[in-house]
Design an enzyme around this catalytic site. Structure first.
Site, PDB file in Angstrom:
ATOM      1  N   SER A 115       1.877 -18.101 -23.891  1.00  0.00           N
ATOM      2  CA  SER A 115       2.897 -18.936 -23.271  1.00  0.00           C
ATOM      3  C   SER A 115       4.036 -19.108 -24.250  1.00  0.00           C
ATOM      4  O   SER A 115       3.841 -19.087 -25.469  1.00  0.00           O
ATOM      5  CB  SER A 115       2.325 -20.289 -22.842  1.00  0.00           C
ATOM      6  N   HIS A 174      10.903 -20.229 -19.860  1.00  0.00           N
ATOM      7  CA  HIS A 174       9.452 -20.436 -19.994  1.00  0.00           C
ATOM      8  C   HIS A 174       8.736 -19.220 -19.421  1.00  0.00           C
ATOM      9  O   HIS A 174       9.112 -18.689 -18.362  1.00  0.00           O
ATOM     10  CB  HIS A 174       9.041 -21.702 -19.238  1.00  0.00           C
TER      11      HIS A 174
END
Length: 322
Positions: free
Chosen positions: A111, A125
Site C-alpha cells: 500500500s 493512494h
C-alpha cells in the site's frame, strides 16, 4: 435474501475459492518486487532517496516501510510492504463474514500514499493485497481473496489529469472484462466518501474487495495489472504538476483539504481499522497521514474561485472517460 441465505451463499463461494489453492509464495514475490519498482519509478520523478525500515510483528510476520519525510517532491511518502498473520481474525475482518470468526489468517500486500509538497500535484493512494483465512483443521485456505485499487485526491483539479488516471485504471482492467472498470469505479466512489460531510474524498479511481472471480490465476493476474499500471497512471500527472509555481494561498488550501484525508482515514477506512485491530505497526499504518493539515470552522471557498471549482467541478461523481 435472508441473512441465513447470504451466509450460506458466502460459505459456498468461499468453499469454491478454497478448492483453488492460492500460491501465496508467488503473491509474496510479486508484492516485494512491486514495492521496489514503485520506489525506483518515483526516484525517476525526482523523489529523493527513500528510508528503508524493516520491522517484525510479535503476533506473526512483518514488513518493509519505504518512506520520505520533508522531501522536495513529496512532503511525505510511504510505500509499504507487509506480510502478517494471526491466530484469530480481528472484528473488522469478520463484521461482514461472521462465519470466519476465530479462523487463523494471513494477509500480504503493498500500500502507498503520496503527499506531494506542491498543492497542484494530487495525493494518490494504491493498495493491492491478498488475504487467506485458514480452515479450522489445518493449513488449507478456507477462504481467500484479493483486494485493492487506486484513487486520486486532487487539491486543485485538472480535467486532463483525472481523465488520464481513469483511462489508465480502465486499461488495467480491460483484459479481464469490460464490466470490471465501471463496477470497480462505482465501488471506489462509494467507498472513498465522507458520509459525515456528504462529500467525496477525491475523484475516485477503482476499488475492489473479496475478489476471487475466475479462480486464483485470473484474480492474481488482475491484481498484478492494477499494481503494474500505477506508475503509468500517476507519473505523467506528477511530472506536469510538480514544476508549477504556488504560494501561501495554495498551501493553505492544501492543508485544509488534507484535513478531509485525515478524517476519512480515521473515521471510515477499513484498512486503518484492520491494521490497528490486528496489532500492526502503528507507525506504518499512520504513515498515510499528511505531515501538515488544518481545520477551519464553517469555512467555504469564495464562489468562482479555483478552490471552489474543486467542489463544483471535481468532487461530484461523474463519468470521467465519456
Amino acid at each position: 435474501m435472508t441473512g441465513s441465505a447470504v451466509s450460506r451463499a458466502a460459505l459456498r463461494s468461499e468453499a469454491a475459492a478454497g478448492a483453488d489453492t492460492p500460491d501465496v509464495a508467488a503473491v509474496d514475490r510479486y508484492m516485494r518486487g512491486l514495492q521496489q519498482s514503485i520506489v525506483d519509478g518515483l526516484a525517476a520523478h525526482g523523489a529523493r532517496a527513500f528510508r528503508r525500515d524493516d520491522w517484525q510483528r510479535a503476533e506473526g510476520g512483518g514488513g518493509i516501510s519505504m518512506s520520505i519525510e520533508d522531501g522536495d517532491v513529496f512532503e511525505r511518502a510511504g510505500v509499504l510492504y507487509s506480510r502478517v498473520s494471526g491466530a484469530s481474525l480481528p472484528a473488522s475482518a469478520t463484521a461482514h463474514r461472521p462465519h470466519l470468526a476465530g479462523r487463523a489468517w494471513e494477509a500480504l500486500g503493498v500500500s502507498l500514499v503520496l503527499h506531494p509538497r506542491n498543492p497542484y500535484a494530487p495525493i494518490v493512494h494504491l493498495n493491492v493485497r491478498h488475504f487467506c483465512a485458514r480452515a479450522h483443521a489445518g493449513d488449507v485456505a478456507a477462504a481467500w481473496w484479493f483486494g485493492g485499487g487506486m484513487d486520486l485526491t486532487p487539491i486543485y483539479g485538472f480535467v486532463d489529469d483525472v481523465r488520464h488516471f481513469h483511462e489508465t485504471c480502465r486499461d488495467a482492467l480491460a483484459p479481464f472484462g469490460a464490466e470490471l472498470y465501471p463496477r470497480m469505479k462505482r465501488a471506489c466512489d462509494a467507498y472513498f466518501y465522507l458520509r459525515h460531510r456528504d462529500e467525496a474524498r477525491g475523484v475516485g479511481g477503482i476499488f475492489f474487495d473479496d475478489f476471487n472471480d475466475g479462480g486464483f490465476a485470473r484474480a492474481f493476474a488482475m491484481t498484478r495489472s492494477v499494481g503494474d499500471h500505477f506508475l503509468e497512471a500517476y507519473g505523467p500527472i506528477l511530472a506536469r504538476r510538480v514544476p508549477m509555481p504556488y504560494g501561501e494561498r495554495e498551501r493553505d488550501f492544501q492543508a485544509y483539504r488534507r484535513g478531509r484525508y485525515v478524517e476519512f482515514n480515521l473515521v471510515w477506512d477499513r484498512g486503518t481499522l484492520f491494521g490497528l485491530q490486528s496489532k500492526g505497526r502503528t507507525e506504518a499504518i499512520l504513515l498515510s497521514m499528511p505531515p501538515l493539515a488544518r481545520w477551519r470552522y464553517d469555512w467555504a471557498p469564495e464562489p468562482g474561485s479555483p478552490e471552489a471549482a474543486l467542489y463544483t467541478d471535481f468532487l461530484p461523481v461523474r463519468d470521467w472517460i465519456a
